[in-house]
Write an enzyme that holds these catalytic residues in place. Structure first.
Site, PDB file in Angstrom:
ATOM      1  N   ARG A   1       8.286 -47.812  -8.067  1.00 40.38           N
ATOM      2  CA  ARG A   1       8.541 -48.250  -6.830  1.00 40.38           C
ATOM      3  C   ARG A   1       8.452 -49.570  -6.327  1.00 40.38           C
ATOM      4  NH1 ARG A   1       6.911 -44.645  -1.869  1.00 40.38           N
ATOM      5  NH2 ARG A   1       5.196 -45.846  -1.861  1.00 40.38           N
TER       6      ARG A   1
ATOM      7  N   CYS B   1       9.591 -36.982  -5.266  1.00 37.60           N
ATOM      8  CA  CYS B   1       8.368 -37.474  -5.554  1.00 37.60           C
ATOM      9  C   CYS B   1       7.756 -37.478  -4.227  1.00 37.60           C
ATOM     10  CB  CYS B   1       8.629 -39.052  -6.107  1.00 37.60           C
ATOM     11  SG  CYS B   1       9.221 -40.091  -5.098  1.00 37.60           S
TER      12      CYS B   1
ATOM     13  N   ARG C   1      -3.543  -1.360  -6.303  1.00 36.94           N
ATOM     14  CA  ARG C   1      -2.802  -2.481  -6.250  1.00 36.94           C
ATOM     15  C   ARG C   1      -3.049  -3.470  -7.277  1.00 36.94           C
ATOM     16  NH1 ARG C   1      -5.730  -5.007  -0.556  1.00 36.94           N
ATOM     17  NH2 ARG C   1      -7.906  -5.352  -1.581  1.00 36.94           N
TER      18      ARG C   1
ATOM     19  N   ASN D   1       8.098 -36.758   1.880  1.00 32.32           N
ATOM     20  CA  ASN D   1       7.167 -37.135   2.978  1.00 32.32           C
ATOM     21  C   ASN D   1       7.988 -37.765   4.168  1.00 32.32           C
ATOM     22  OD1 ASN D   1       5.424 -36.054   1.228  1.00 32.32           O
ATOM     23  ND2 ASN D   1       4.353 -37.892   0.807  1.00 32.32           N
TER      24      ASN D   1
ATOM     25  N   GLY E   1      -7.058 -10.771   7.186  1.00 34.54           N
ATOM     26  CA  GLY E   1      -6.720 -11.160   8.595  1.00 34.54           C
ATOM     27  C   GLY E   1      -5.991 -10.303   9.396  1.00 34.54           C
TER      28      GLY E   1
ATOM     29  N   TYR F   1      14.150 -33.223 -11.985  1.00 31.96           N
ATOM     30  CA  TYR F   1      12.880 -33.261 -12.267  1.00 31.96           C
ATOM     31  C   TYR F   1      12.035 -33.249 -10.896  1.00 31.96           C
ATOM     32  CZ  TYR F   1      12.692 -38.216 -10.836  1.00 31.96           C
ATOM     33  OH  TYR F   1      12.758 -39.144 -10.305  1.00 31.96           O
TER      34      TYR F   1
ATOM     35  N   ARG G   1      -3.603   2.844   8.342  1.00 35.49           N
ATOM     36  CA  ARG G   1      -4.129   1.549   7.588  1.00 35.49           C
ATOM     37  C   ARG G   1      -2.673   0.548   7.431  1.00 35.49           C
ATOM     38  NH1 ARG G   1      -6.651   3.399   2.038  1.00 35.49           N
ATOM     39  NH2 ARG G   1      -8.186   1.672   2.498  1.00 35.49           N
TER      40      ARG G   1
ATOM     41  N   MET H   1      -5.311  -6.128  10.789  1.00 40.31           N
ATOM     42  CA  MET H   1      -5.910  -4.819  11.102  1.00 40.31           C
ATOM     43  C   MET H   1      -5.937  -4.153   9.520  1.00 40.31           C
ATOM     44  SD  MET H   1      -5.233  -1.275  12.980  1.00 40.31           S
ATOM     45  CE  MET H   1      -5.539  -0.456  11.431  1.00 40.31           C
TER      46      MET H   1
ATOM     47  N   SER I   1      15.689 -40.134  -6.117  1.00 40.99           N
ATOM     48  CA  SER I   1      14.492 -39.605  -6.158  1.00 40.99           C
ATOM     49  C   SER I   1      14.118 -39.195  -4.497  1.00 40.99           C
ATOM     50  CB  SER I   1      13.404 -40.419  -6.502  1.00 40.99           C
ATOM     51  OG  SER I   1      12.149 -39.753  -6.523  1.00 40.99           O
TER      52      SER I   1
ATOM     53  N   LYS J   1       0.863  -1.066  -0.145  1.00 39.98           N
ATOM     54  CA  LYS J   1      -0.028   0.092  -0.086  1.00 39.98           C
ATOM     55  C   LYS J   1       0.701   1.273  -0.019  1.00 39.98           C
ATOM     56  CE  LYS J   1      -3.821  -0.516   2.304  1.00 39.98           C
ATOM     57  NZ  LYS J   1      -4.534  -1.090   3.479  1.00 39.98           N
TER      58      LYS J   1
ATOM     59  N   HIS K   1      -4.592 -40.095   5.270  1.00 42.99           N
ATOM     60  CA  HIS K   1      -4.805 -41.036   4.189  1.00 42.99           C
ATOM     61  C   HIS K   1      -5.558 -40.653   2.954  1.00 42.99           C
ATOM     62  CE1 HIS K   1      -6.396 -44.828   2.355  1.00 42.99           C
ATOM     63  NE2 HIS K   1      -5.271 -45.147   2.159  1.00 42.99           N
TER      64      HIS K   1
END
Lengths: 872, 872
Positions: A616, A829, A336, A766, A101, A849, A92, A103, A762, A22, A454
């Protein structure tokens, strides 16, 4: 002494990091000679300092604020707190990225019991003055002291009732005076002090409130979802007030240079006369479209249109602007780059290129990768949606919209779907045995589990809509009922799920299929021209593989063979293998699986043409394939013709304390080499089959959960000797490779060793995230919220690669691996492969990749292109 | 061309790596002019090459063997396979470290159907010749083809029965001829080929058998237990035969220069006349003591005594020697540093220093740290033990001997122990609730769980004898019976357990307490003078702390506060805290724990004098503190006066998929800061209390399971502000520090960040190993055996630090940490802190201290000293 406060005309409009979006744009507009009320910006660095100083605004910064204020006062010829001619300001927030979210705004700051009278006298409009004051008290109380708006609304409603009026505008000056008195009494009652009568105190209070709001829970949660670092901080913009509520020649509004919903190039906006701030969006009075201004005030309209065009040309993007007309004079309060739908985003980007305003690369940068999700999944019919009720809300686990009758088990879903019924699968939580039911359902709804449960992971992989972890569901599987807030739903009821918002609707809401317009294809093509990273898909079935190709995947980066094991026609053979007590028995069971698995691979190879397919080998612990309830074990024992006790003992023996850290991945092959033998046969025989008809399949066999070079070598030796046998028997060669997942910390830090045996790496981010942090994604849900609340974590490491820790291990892995083999192919992956910021990181550390679920392939392509452009 | 074969006189006797222990010492004895039969050594490098070449002895090596053989033949004036004057050899393995489990010896190699007649004629002793040949066939068949000894023993027994004789020596020459015929027929029947009649083929077959035996399962398992790398390989020693079975002037024997049981300086040995090889130890004839030789053959005796003294002086250690007397002439076949008991080891080391043979540092190096375990635990009365029967065998989980009546639950153990009964706690497996029962029991026996199970870990910590994972136990807790091989034992029966062997005896076997002689103290003192590493103890109770001090600990490196939470008088308050739904309730429950915990710390501080005490804050997941069986939950609900359903729901909510990766460690504090507040109060208030009476307590507060700097900062801020409050209120200062465990991979790789907030690091190598490898110690038992069998792992990473992976993270952690704080104190408090090779590693990477269970403190001290001496 560092400078923390800048007049708009002093500020560097290119430096959003320092002045926030802003503030920077106010500076730009000022420099462009546009009618911007005077003001100044307190920089984001002041916000950072505020937190460093233990949530205290330093004396130095306060002094700089008042120094700047004095300059603006002088310009305006008014004085802050002057009883005769009071100077008023708006306060502001404005961070580097637009951030709901936090002020937002306090208007009319500077008003007190004394100065309000001055304003009334000066404007000869007491009603206006009192209206400003009561608004200020409301806003200030809410954002500075947390005294909610509802308290004030209650007082207003009471007075309306008493006066028998409906609109705020019907209040008289003396009504408003009465309100002010009531508001002040409320303030004193709840806060314990009088409403502040010193404008300077008001200003510092408001500034601090802006800083504080940077770290309120909503802002933290928004930042987490949008990858915004907590270190950025917010700026504060303090600006001379102009008034849209000074009577019928005044007004205020918002406008876009293009339609944010469709992207069409038309000026799009709304305004209200005699109104201030939030009145436009509050919905009490219906605003007028911007075209109306053309008729009522053509002069201001023309001036405004010229400004909007100038702004769009200057910023080279669709602008979202706020303006105020004070007694017939136009003021620009903000501009903006406007938020837009995904459809609009791609159209605007393409149009701007055609208009010669931006290059193709800039167009690629203008589309938010995450937004593409919208384009790739069915959505609700908007009209029907408006008349539907949200009955509960879960976590938005997999995007898209779905509608169907409730099914309480996977079997039931399969049975009813076969009859042509649309069903939504409703479960406490899902398990691998539910896969087929999930595949046939339109959508999946669970009571437990987070965005990485899952249900969520599988649904995202399938591109299936999923709402997870809706705690309000009370499911009675036996009685086939689900109760929400006391209302009971049965298998005859429809649920409609919105996987992008988590909303659950009772009843039927029609869906419309995803439409991918020509603009989409154009952006993708430009993205493909820019990127360096290849993009592959995680696909376990021919259907997924085809889908992935359609979305532009250049191969499969992860084909999980175990998903094939759960299919109804295979699970019996899988279980037979598991309960085998001799190698011979096990080989017999595996022999049954071989032709089926081989056929799977043939279909997948075909779907991928000559693109590489990474397969795999079996990964999950074996207990995932057997039942655990007594009744189910009994049934299985009967089916398999073995004693219940024997089967129970075997199943009991498979139980683990920490399955995530148990007997799975390549550890299974070390114990049961027969499994790898069968899988290798299937991979190679399928390739030979396809190559007969002229294809040139290049399977990549991937060994999971490797932690030690010797482990990989042991498994690889089995793979290679089996492959050699098959090829010799068939008198042909197959161009296959053997690589490994890097998903165990030890593999990453010993990657120089591991690369000696691996044709490719690879990163399984996770598991790597779980092990590196030492928490499992199934359990972390219990405490991660506390971590966000207490500002320990800013983002979910399972969504976005933790670049400092996990990312460091990845970097080490790539470096050490290429130290041994300079040309080592490295990919990712894990689910992170479809997360834009993670894709950028993968580009930076030099991966070859990324691989992600088919529905995220376009997102990854776009993110990869943006990463390449940015790193130029 | 590399040289793989050396004559004894050519070999470098200092180079055990190349020639193995046996070969090197044969070379040394040859150079010292001792009567050693001629021969040569095939080096360990040949063994390594054998495996590199795919288990094949290269032509080159074979040629070198026959070249060396020719030289030895020439010396002896005999020819290999000569029908008139056959040259015979022995073939023996010899690795760098003495290694039972490998192939040992083949004697009389070179005999064939033809040459045996030559030998008979030459010696004029057909009986001798046939005896040699039948022995050779037995040994060769066993070690080269795997045709077990029992087949041959059966044939021998049959013939003895037929002939009605008892001793082998009673066989006539023609009996032996008959045996040879039967042996050869058996060989042909089982192996499918004739017994080899080409001595050269025999020699290469035997050599290959030695190489192969390097990798047999027993050898692999021995290496794993003794930290011997698989890469070392074994040498092969081929030596001219001399015969102890050439009649009554021949004989063979073994001797030690000092008593290997007591360490006393007396020549100690046994021999048999007219015997060969294994006859001495086979027990068919009773051998004579070496003193007897003095009487019967004083000349040879004198020669032998002189040689033994010379050898001891030369090798500066107690020697274990093999010798043969052939027709009155003495030959030395082997010498090595003798195995000895721990008692003997320390006495001999001290004596050798007194005799001026070695320095104190050398003495310190002579004692095997692991052996000290024997000295620190009670042992069985040897006499009673001989008449006791082993009824089952479990895993030797915690050393020492124990005897008591069977108790089936912890409560029962406590109750009966209070009455003065000696009990042995027998459980399916133990859980944290059994702690008190384990503490009062003499020993612990479990049916399930490995050497790193709860029972094993806790027992080792307590120095309590434990036999774990004895699968033969069938426990009926309700009926209070345990059945082993069909025999039922009740609470009135005695069990005696040997935690060093895993043996379980029925009935009472008295134990004798550990005796620590003056020699022990002397060695410890010398060790203390040498070492750089500090040694601390892991101790949770004042008793453990006192024990640790007695054994020389210089502080506590790990005081686990949760163990205090399980005590009977506390568990109620702990559970009250867990089920609390508000902060207030939780604080109320914690207030009850505060005085108890404070008192614990006071007692521990007192026990440790002014030595540092590292207190780890609450670590385990909360579900460990609540019951999980329905009946127990009901009882608890009643006790706590809350509804069963409510309590069940709370307990259900605590369940985790992977508790090891769940809500524990500092994550608990993030959720429930109140716990850290209470624990800090207890730590600081206790210190203030102690300091009042003149002490200078320096508590070190240790935060567990930290993965991110912000996590540590969050908890540390709570600790510091609480400590400040307590100190201000008491108007005193306590010299406390706040550090962290490094047990999460992410903590190690971001240690530069973490060090900014940490006063010290303590490596929690148990968890670090779990996370780095991605397997939990509770589950790894299922597949680790496969890993050993398939030569993927050589040692248990939970016993011995994995220097390549986990160790690399430790190194990175230390380096990064000290990059931020050069003087950062780093230690280790995992179980590895008491493992000698891990202690050496800790020394190498520059840790300041190791911490281990009190009973391993002397071991760690000795290992630390050896590491310091070796690294000089």
């Amino acid at each position: 002494m560092a400078k923390f406060v800048y007049l708009f005309k002093e500020a560097d409009g290119k430096n959003k990091a320092m002045f926030g979006g802003k503030g920077a744009n106010l500076a730009e507009m000022t420099k462009l000679g546009m009618p911007v009320p005077e003001g100044f910006t307190v920089t984001t660095e002041a916000c950072t300092k505020y937190y460093e100083d233990g949530e205290k605004i330093s004396e130095d910064i306060i002094a700089q604020i008042f120094e700047a204020l004095a300059k603006v006062e002088a310009q305006a010829g008014k004085k802050f707190g002057d009883p005769e001619n009071p100077f008023l300001v708006s306060v502001r927030s404005g961070s580097r990225a637009s951030m709901p979210g936090m002020m937002d705004t306090i208007l009319n700051l500077g008003l007190t019991d004394v100065s309000v009278e001055g304003l009334a006298k000066l404007t000869q409009n007491p009603r206006f003055a009192y209206d400003c004051y009561r608004r200020f008290i409301q806003m200030y109380s809410d954002v500075v002291t947390g005294l909610g708006k509802s308290y004030f609304e209650e007082i207003i409603d009471e007075l309306k009732h008493k006066k028998n009026i409906k609109l705020d505008t019907e209040f008289t000056a003396s009504d408003l005076k009465e309100l002010i008195a009531s508001f002040k009494a409320l303030y004193k009652d709840k806060i314990g002090t009088d409403f502040p009568q010193d404008p300077r105190q008001q200003l510092i209070g408001a500034t601090e409130a802006v800083f504080k709001s940077w770290d309120n829970p909503r802002a933290i949660s928004y930042r987490r979802m949008n990858d915004i670092p907590g270190t950025w901080g917010t700026a504060v913009n303090i600006q001379s007030m102009v008034f849209g509520n000074m009577g019928d020649t005044s007004g205020t509004g918002v406008a876009f240079t293009r339609d944010p919903a469709t992207g069409e190039k038309v000026l799009y906006g709304e305004y209200l006369m005699n109104a201030q701030g939030e009145d436009v969006v509050a919905g009490i009075r219906t605003p007028m479209t911007i075209d109306h201004l053309k008729e009522t005030n053509p002069e201001v309209y023309d001036q405004f249109v010229k400004i909007t065009q100038k702004l769009e040309d200057y910023f080279k993007d669709m602008q979202d602007m706020e303006f105020t007309i004070e007694r017939g004079k136009l003021y620009m309060l903000q501009t903006r780059n406007g938020k837009r739908t995904a459809h609009a985003a791609i159209k605007i980007a393409c149009d701007l290129v055609e208009e010669g305003l931006i290059t193709k690369e800039e167009a690629v940068l203008k589309v938010e990768p995450k937004q593409l999700d919208e384009l790739l999944h069915p959505q609700f019919d908007c009209v029907m949606l408006r008349s539907s009720t949200v009955i509960a809300k879960g976590l938005p686990a997999s995007p898209g919209a779905a509608c169907g009758k409730i099914a309480f088990s996977a079997e039931e879903a399969v049975r009813r779907a076969e009859k042509g019924e649309s069903v939504v699968l409703v479960r406490l939580e899902t398990s691998p045995e539910d896969i087929e039911g999930m595949a046939v359902a339109k959508g999946i709804l669970t009571a437990r589990g987070g965005r990485t449960s899952h249900a969520a992971v599988v649904a995202r992989g399938m591109g299936r809509c999923c709402v997870a972890g809706c705690g309000e569901l009370v499911i009675n599987e036996k009685a086939k009922t689900v109760t929400i807030k006391g209302v009971v739903y049965t298998e005859n009821d429809y649920f409609s799920l919105d996987g992008s918002t988590g909303n659950i609707y009772a009843g039927k809401v029609n869906t419309v299929p995803a439409t991918v317009s020509g603009y989409f294809g154009r952006i993708m093509q430009w993205a493909n021209e820019c990127r360096k990273l290849k993009v592959r898909a995680n696909a376990d079935t021919p259907t997924d593989a085809k889908q992935a190709r359609e979305y532009g995947a250049e191969g499969i980066g992860l084909c999980r063979t175990e998903h094939m094991f759960f299919a109804e026609d295979r699970i019996a053979a899988v279980r037979e293998m598991i309960v085998s007590t001799t190698v011979k028995q096990r080989e017999k069971a595996l022999a049954k699986l071989l032709p089926m698995q081989k056929n799977d691979f043939i279909e997948i190879y075909k779907a991928m043409g000559n693109y590489p397919v990474t397969i795999r080998f079996l990964d999950p612990p074996l207990h995932e394939f057997v039942p655990h309830k007594e009744s189910e074990i009994k049934a299985l024992a009967k089916e398999m013709d073995i004693a219940f006790e024997e089967l129970s003992t075997i199943i009991e023996g498979l139980k683990e304390f920490n399955p995530m850290l148990g007997h799975r991945g390549c550890r299974l092959t070390v114990t049961y080499p027969e499994i790898a033998v069968m899988q290798t046969r299937a991979v190679i025989e399928a390739a030979i089959e396809c190559n007969k008809s002229g294809a040139n399949v290049k399977p990549e066999i991937m060994i999971p959960l490797v932690g030690d070079i010797k482990e990989l070598k042991y498994v690889k030796d089995i793979v290679v000797s089996t492959a050699e046998k098959v090829m010799t028997a068939n008198k042909v060669k197959v161009d296959y490779t053997v690589g490994t997942m890097i998903e165990i910390p030890r593999a990453a830090i010993t990657a120089d060793e591991i690369a000696k045996e691996a044709d490719f790496f690879s990163f399984g981010t996770n598991d790597l995230t779980q092990m590196t942090y030492g928490f499992s994604r199934d359990d972390a849900g219990k405490f991660l919220n506390d971590y966000y609340d207490k500002k320990i974590f800013e983002s979910d490491p399972f969504q976005k690669v933790d670049q400092i820790g996990v990312g460091k291990l990845m970097k080490i892995g790539v470096q050490l691996g290429r130290q041994t083999k300079p040309e080592l192919k490295c990919g990712i992956c894990g689910e992170h492969g479809g997360d834009p910021s993670s894709v950028e990181f993968c580009h930076q550390i030099g991966l070859n990749y990324v691989s992600c679920s088919p529905f995220r392939v376009p997102i990854a392509i776009l993110a990869a292109a943006q990463a390449a452009i940015k790193s130029k």
